[in-house]
Scaffold this active site. Structure first.
Site, mmCIF file in Angstrom:
data_model
loop_
_atom_site.group_PDB
_atom_site.id
_atom_site.type_symbol
_atom_site.label_atom_id
_atom_site.label_comp_id
_atom_site.label_asym_id
_atom_site.label_seq_id
_atom_site.Cartn_x
_atom_site.Cartn_y
_atom_site.Cartn_z
ATOM 1 N N GLU B 61 0.774 -1.323 -0.005
ATOM 2 C CA GLU B 61 0.110 0.026 0.061
ATOM 3 C C GLU B 61 0.758 1.424 -0.055
ATOM 4 O O GLU B 61 0.673 2.175 -0.664
ATOM 5 C CB GLU B 61 -0.957 0.013 1.310
ATOM 6 C CG GLU B 61 -1.850 -1.063 1.302
ATOM 7 C CD GLU B 61 -3.010 -1.100 0.265
ATOM 8 O OE1 GLU B 61 -3.100 -0.234 -0.418
ATOM 9 O OE2 GLU B 61 -3.797 -2.095 0.450
ATOM 10 N N ASN B 65 1.158 4.118 -3.164
ATOM 11 C CA ASN B 65 1.053 5.500 -2.728
ATOM 12 C C ASN B 65 2.197 6.254 -3.367
ATOM 13 O O ASN B 65 1.912 7.371 -3.978
ATOM 14 C CB ASN B 65 0.693 5.894 -1.185
ATOM 15 C CG ASN B 65 -0.410 5.718 -0.675
ATOM 16 O OD1 ASN B 65 -1.248 5.142 -1.618
ATOM 17 N ND2 ASN B 65 -0.801 5.455 0.255
ATOM 18 N N ARG B 124 -8.880 3.522 -8.096
ATOM 19 C CA ARG B 124 -8.225 3.789 -6.533
ATOM 20 C C ARG B 124 -9.215 3.790 -5.823
ATOM 21 O O ARG B 124 -10.446 4.509 -5.788
ATOM 22 C CB ARG B 124 -7.398 4.949 -6.502
ATOM 23 C CG ARG B 124 -6.217 4.977 -7.526
ATOM 24 C CD ARG B 124 -5.273 3.892 -7.678
ATOM 25 N NE ARG B 124 -4.900 3.469 -6.458
ATOM 26 C CZ ARG B 124 -4.396 2.290 -6.193
ATOM 27 N NH1 ARG B 124 -4.365 1.310 -7.347
ATOM 28 N NH2 ARG B 124 -3.789 1.895 -5.255
#
Lengths: 114, 160
Positions: B61, B65, B124
Site C-alpha cells: 500500500e 502511494n 483507486r
C-alpha cells in the site's frame, strides 16, 4: 510492456462468465487485468460474472478497486458479480471498506453472505 | 544489505539488531519486489506467517502511494529502510520506513480517511492508509507539499 504477476483463465457457459484469477493482485497487475476482463465482459455480455479467487496468493486494496470496477460494470449491464473463495485477508479488506455486505461471496459453492 | 546481527546502536525505544536499506524507482513493476524484500528481511525473526502477510500488504500500500500519488506524472526514487528492533520484553519488532521525495500530501488527516482518494478515475479505492493501519500496530505519516512523504510502519514480529 512489463510482465504482470496476475493472469486469469476464463470460461463462458450458459450466460455465466467465470474468471479464475491467479497470482497477485496489486496496482501493477490490476491495471493490465482490468482492460482484458472488461473486453471479455463487453463482448460476451454475461448475465453473471464469477471471480474465482482461490488462486490469488496476494491482494492489496488495488484489488478492491479492480473488483468494484467490474461490479459497477456488471450493474450497468444489468448483471451480477459474485466472489468465490476469497481468503480471510481479502474478506477483511472488503469489510474495512464497508463492502462486506454489498458484494455476494461464495465459499466452495456454499453461499456465505450477500 | 547489512547482515550483521550484533547490536548496532542503541536507540530510544529499543536496540536495533539489524537493518536493511532499499532504493527503487517508482515503477509499478517494483511493487512486488519491494513487499517481497521487506517480508523476506522480517522473516529472520521467524514470525507467524500471518504477520509477514500483513507486512507485505502494508508495504504494498505504502509503495503504491509513492508511485500513484507521490510521483504521479514522473518517476522518482522510493527509499525503504527496515530496522529489526529488540523490544524490552525480549521480542522483536519491525520499523519500516517508506519515503519519497514526491509532491507531498496537503492534508494528511483527510488522506488517511477510509475511501478518500484523489484518483477515483483509475479505480483507486482510497483504502491504502486504512489497510496499513489495520495490518500494522502503528502507522506514522509525515509529509510536506513539494518535498515528499515518509510513512513509518511499526509491527511486532515475535515474542522471543
Amino acid at each position: 510492456m512489463t510482465r504482470s504477476n496476475c493472469r486469469y483463465e476464463s470460461r463462458f457457459e450458459d450466460g455465466v462468465l467465470e474468471f479464475r484469477l491467479l497470482g497477485e493482485i496489486d496496482h501493477h497487475s490490476a491495471v493490465n487485468v482490468r482492460t482484458e476482463m472488461d473486453e471479455e465482459i463487453c463482448r460476451l455480455r454475461p448475465s453473471k460474472v464469477i471471480l474465482e479467487l482461490c488462486g490469488i496468493e496476494f491482494m492489496d486494496s488495488s484489488g478492491l478497486g479492480l473488483i468494484m470496477g467490474r461490479y459497477s460494470l456488471m450493474q450497468r449491464l444489468g448483471g451480477t458479480l459474485t466472489l468465490r473463495n476469497p481468503n480471510e485477508r481479502i474478506v477483511k479488506i472488503f469489510e474495512l471498506a464497508g463492502l462486506g455486505r454489498m458484494i455476494r461471496i461464495e465459499n466452495d459453492s456454499k453461499e456465505v453472505k450477500k | 544489505m547489512n547482515g550483521n546481527s550484533q547490536i548496532m546502536k542503541k536507540k530510544r525505544g529499543g536496540e536495533i539488531v539489524n537493518e536493511m536499506k532499499l532504493r527503487l524507482p517508482s515503477l509499478s513493476v517494483n511493487e512486488g519486489m519491494a513487499r517481497a524484500a521487506v517480508s523476506a528481511f522480517c522473516a529472520q525473526c521467524d514470525p507467524p506467517m500471518s504477520e509477514l502477510a500483513d507486512i507485505k500488504c502494508a508495504v504494498s500500500e505504502a509503495v503504491t502511494n509513492c508511485i500513484v500519488h507521490g510521483y504521479r506524472d514522473t518517476v522518482g526514487d522510493i527509499y525503504i529502510t527496515v530496522k529489526i528492533i529488540s523490544d524490552d520484553d525480549g521480542g522483536k519488532s519491525a520499523r519500516i520506513e517508506i519515503k519519497d521525495n514526491g509532491c507531498g500530501i496537503p492534508d494528511v488527516e483527510q488522506a488517511r480517511m477510509p475511501l478518500y482518494t484523489t484518483d477515483a478515475q483509475n479505480e483507486r479505492s482510497g483504502m491504502g492508509f486504512t489497510v496499513m493501519e489495520s495490518f500494522c500496530d502503528k502507522v506514522k505519516v509525515r509529509s510536506r507539499c513539494g518535498k515528499g512523504t515518509t510513512v513509518v510502519l511499526l509491527k511486532r514480529l515475535c515474542r522471543r
